[in-house]
Design a protein around this motif. Structure first.
Motif, PDB file in Angstrom:
ATOM      1  N   GLU A  49       7.484   6.909   1.705  1.00 43.69           N
ATOM      2  CA  GLU A  49       6.568   6.690   0.593  1.00 43.69           C
ATOM      3  C   GLU A  49       7.134   7.292  -0.693  1.00 43.69           C
ATOM      4  O   GLU A  49       7.152   6.652  -1.746  1.00 43.69           O
ATOM      5  N   TYR A 108       7.640   1.343   0.589  1.00 46.95           N
ATOM      6  CA  TYR A 108       6.229   1.307   0.959  1.00 46.95           C
ATOM      7  C   TYR A 108       5.967   0.562   2.259  1.00 46.95           C
ATOM      8  O   TYR A 108       5.114   0.969   3.054  1.00 46.95           O
ATOM      9  N   GLU A 166      -2.397   5.486   2.317  1.00 48.93           N
ATOM     10  CA  GLU A 166      -1.251   4.654   1.939  1.00 48.93           C
ATOM     11  C   GLU A 166      -1.718   3.272   1.490  1.00 48.93           C
ATOM     12  O   GLU A 166      -1.225   2.728   0.493  1.00 48.93           O
ATOM     13  N   HIS A 209      -1.830   1.872  -2.798  1.00 44.24           N
ATOM     14  CA  HIS A 209      -1.137   0.648  -3.186  1.00 44.24           C
ATOM     15  C   HIS A 209      -2.092  -0.535  -3.315  1.00 44.24           C
ATOM     16  O   HIS A 209      -1.664  -1.695  -3.314  1.00 44.24           O
TER      17      HIS A 209
END
Length: 344
Positions: free
Chosen positions: A73, A78, A105, A109
């Motif tokens: 990350e 990603y 996570e 995003h």
């Protein structure tokens, strides 16, 4: 020796000792874990990622996999990161941190549907984790499902009334809720406030929520009760700018402009960056025909508001702030007994 150097962030001197340990005991999860952290601390992130990638391929291990995901990350990988965060959950589904990291996570995003799925599973598996409920509420809020977000944030407050993230999340909701939605949550919020009479933030949450509900539902008879909770919050927490702002709004709603101005002035004195404080002060001055003062306050509001993003972007910024506040940053050195490899 490696741990001694690492504990003082002396990564360059720690690395040879961890490398030697790993040569002597190639299956040591602790040596792998600590060497990866030392590589990262020495600005050798790629070496850390390579080391962990080999290790988890040979001997799947939840701790190492989650650490690998964190490093990926940070390196901007990603897709690899989310794959390994999910793998950590699969390897150790009883670890609350791994669920949170995976959901975070997705949130950070802006992939909100998968985040919603992860946090929904998280609150089922870890019903006493306030941050799982906050994460769930963040996902609902980002999807504009505000009643569901309110329920999740209230569950977070009920689980941990002292949680700053839960309080901040709850306070982001009021302008989005309809009167019917308020009616479903206000009794529980009042009950929570009565159970937490020394918690200024919870008293504020109920007082401000009751006022906003009463204003939207056309029930000014509730203003007095809302005001009493806000005043108690200020007594417990002097300098509570947001509570002064809400008190000013109550006075403004009943045309007590002089009292409203005093509260708004106190708001901007305590928090000079309060956009709403300057805005409400300017509007109240305008109602009082104090046009020069109104222009001054509204000009300050315009300066503060300039460059603001649209509501969704602000919501995304709040999500990032939540993640930074709640996610465990890369952990410190670990001893062998702290790690429980799945296979050896």
């Amino acid at each position: 020796l490696g741990l001694m150097f690492a504990s003082h962030n002396d990564w360059a001197d720690a690395i040879p000792h961890f490398e030697k340990t790993l040569r002597v005991e190639p299956s040591s999860a602790a040596a792998t874990y600590n060497l990866a952290l030392a590589y990262r601390g020495a600005a050798r992130a790629e070496d850390a990622i390579s080391l962990l990638s080999r290790a988890v391929e040979q001997r799947p291990n939840a701790e190492l996999t989650n650490l690998l995901a964190s490093l990926e990350e940070n390196a901007g990988r990603y897709l690899d990161a989310v794959r390994h965060f999910r793998a950590a959950v699969d390897l150790d589904p009883g670890n609350e941190q791994y669920y949170f990291d995976l959901g975070a996570e997705y949130l950070v995003h802006f992939t909100f549907d998968p985040a919603l799925e992860v946090f929904a599973a998280g609150v089922r598996r870890f019903p006493t984790s306030s941050r799982q409920f906050v994460g769930l509420g963040m996902a609902y809020s980002a999807l504009r499902q505000y009643p569901e977000a309110a329920e999740a944030f209230l569950r977070a407050l009920e689980t941990d009334p002292a949680s700053p993230s839960a309080l901040s999340a709850w306070n982001s909701l009021p302008s989005f809720l309809a009167p019917g939605d308020w009616e479903r949550v206000l009794p529980r919020l009042r009950q929570l406030a009565e159970k937490q009479p020394a918690n200024a933030d919870i008293l504020f949450c109920f007082g401000s929520s009751l006022f906003r509900y009463s204003l939207s539902a056309g029930k000014p008879e509730n203003f007095g009760l809302a005001q009493s909770f806000l005043e108690r919050a200020i007594q417990l927490k002097p300098g509570y700018a947001d509570a002064h702002l809400e008190l000013g709004a109550i006075h403004s709603a009943v045309k007590e402009n002089t009292k409203a101005v005093a509260e708004f002035q106190e708001t901007v004195r305590l928090n000079p960056g309060s956009e709403m404080g300057h805005y409400r002060l300017g509007q109240t001055y305008r109602d009082m025909r104090e046009l020069a003062l109104a222009q001054q306050a509204l000009s300050r509001y315009a300066d503060l508001a300039r460059g603001r993003r649209e509501r969704l972007a602000r919501s995304r910024a709040a999500i990032k702030q939540f993640i930074l506040a709640q996610s465990a940053t890369l952990p410190g050195p670990a001893r062998q007994k702290d790690l429980q490899p799945k296979t050896r």
